[in-house]
Design a protein around this motif. Structure first.
Motif, mmCIF file in Angstrom:
data_model
loop_
_atom_site.group_PDB
_atom_site.id
_atom_site.type_symbol
_atom_site.label_atom_id
_atom_site.label_comp_id
_atom_site.label_asym_id
_atom_site.label_seq_id
_atom_site.Cartn_x
_atom_site.Cartn_y
_atom_site.Cartn_z
ATOM 1 N N UNK A 1 31.887 32.422 41.913
ATOM 2 C CA UNK A 1 33.013 32.180 41.006
ATOM 3 C C UNK A 1 33.185 33.362 40.064
ATOM 4 N N UNK A 2 32.081 33.840 39.516
ATOM 5 C CA UNK A 2 32.117 34.980 38.596
ATOM 6 C C UNK A 2 32.702 36.213 39.289
ATOM 7 N N UNK A 3 32.236 36.487 40.513
ATOM 8 C CA UNK A 3 32.741 37.642 41.258
ATOM 9 C C UNK A 3 34.234 37.499 41.534
ATOM 10 N N UNK A 4 34.654 36.305 41.916
ATOM 11 C CA UNK A 4 36.068 36.076 42.206
ATOM 12 C C UNK A 4 36.949 36.263 40.988
ATOM 13 N N UNK A 5 36.494 35.764 39.842
ATOM 14 C CA UNK A 5 37.275 35.903 38.610
ATOM 15 C C UNK A 5 37.380 37.371 38.207
ATOM 16 N N UNK A 6 36.275 38.106 38.319
ATOM 17 C CA UNK A 6 36.301 39.535 37.985
ATOM 18 C C UNK A 6 37.281 40.289 38.882
ATOM 19 N N UNK A 7 37.232 39.996 40.177
ATOM 20 C CA UNK A 7 38.135 40.668 41.117
ATOM 21 C C UNK A 7 39.588 40.302 40.829
ATOM 22 N N UNK A 8 39.852 39.025 40.572
ATOM 23 C CA UNK A 8 41.226 38.590 40.294
ATOM 24 C C UNK A 8 41.773 39.232 39.021
ATOM 25 N N UNK A 9 40.923 39.336 37.996
ATOM 26 C CA UNK A 9 41.355 39.991 36.754
ATOM 27 C C UNK A 9 41.702 41.451 37.017
ATOM 28 N N UNK A 10 40.874 42.117 37.813
ATOM 29 C CA UNK A 10 41.160 43.508 38.168
ATOM 30 C C UNK A 10 42.491 43.621 38.894
ATOM 31 N N UNK A 11 42.698 42.755 39.871
ATOM 32 C CA UNK A 11 43.937 42.805 40.654
ATOM 33 C C UNK A 11 45.152 42.612 39.753
ATOM 34 N N UNK A 12 45.058 41.636 38.856
ATOM 35 C CA UNK A 12 46.181 41.351 37.969
ATOM 36 C C UNK A 12 46.476 42.537 37.051
#
Length: 202
Positions: free
Chosen positions: A38-49
């Protein structure tokens, strides 16, 4: 498009691999097996956004908001200092958690901490919205640049968690955990100090 994608992949990888508060936090969650994916996914999504918004031109606008950057700087420094203290306290305990055996916190707490360590850091905005956004906006294919940067972010964060998951069972000694927590505490404290001193701002 391939050239722009390659540029995005390499430039983002060069920025993201540097050891910092976010990477230390992701590694910590991965080693402790506390909602790591979950942590990895949130970090990646924030980067993408943020990269996407930067490529669209929002980066230049954000960089001009001095008050917003100042508030984020001090809030981020305070949060990172608190996280450093928690890691240091764990390092000083004789019964430090062994990999994967401690009780997990709630996913909501992990989500909140991930968002805080990611979004309360002005350097994140400077690197994604401003720097990557500015570079991506002038590429022959901004979309290709964004895809390359997104791939780098996705690969790094999920790769970090996967590596931590592989290492976790091999870190069975509480003494090893104390050393890891001490290193994480030093990294977080160093980043907090640099944020508070303004060293991470142009």
């Amino acid at each position: 498009m391939l050239i722009s994608l390659t540029h995005g992949l390499l430039i983002c990888a060069g920025l993201i691999v540097a050891i910092g508060a976010q990477n230390a936090f992701v590694l910590q969650q991965g080693l402790r097996r506390e909602h790591a994916w979950l942590v990895a996914g949130v970090c990646a999504l924030c980067d993408w956004l943020l990269i996407g918004l930067g490529v669209l031109g929002l980066g230049a606008l954000i960089a001009q908001q001095a008050l917003l950057m100042e508030v984020a700087r001090w809030a981020g420094a305070a949060f990172l200092a608190w996280q450093a203290w928690l890691a240091l306290r764990r390092a000083m305990l004789s019964n430090a958690l062994v990999a994967g055996t401690g009780s997990q916190g709630s996913w909501r707490a992990a989500l909140a901490a991930t968002l805080a360590v990611t979004l309360l850091n002005p350097q994140v905005y400077l690197e994604t919205l401003v720097l990557l956004g500015a570079i991506g906006a002038v590429q022959p294919s901004p979309l290709g640049f964004f895809i390359g940067a997104a791939l780098a972010s996705f690969g790094w964060f999920f790769g970090l968690v996967a590596a931590a998951g592989w290492l976790a069972p091999r870190l069975a000694s509480p003494r090893v955990w104390q050393i890891i927590d001490a290193l994480i505490a030093m990294i977080l404290a160093w980043v907090a100090w640099r944020l508070a001193s303004g060293a991470m701002l142009p």
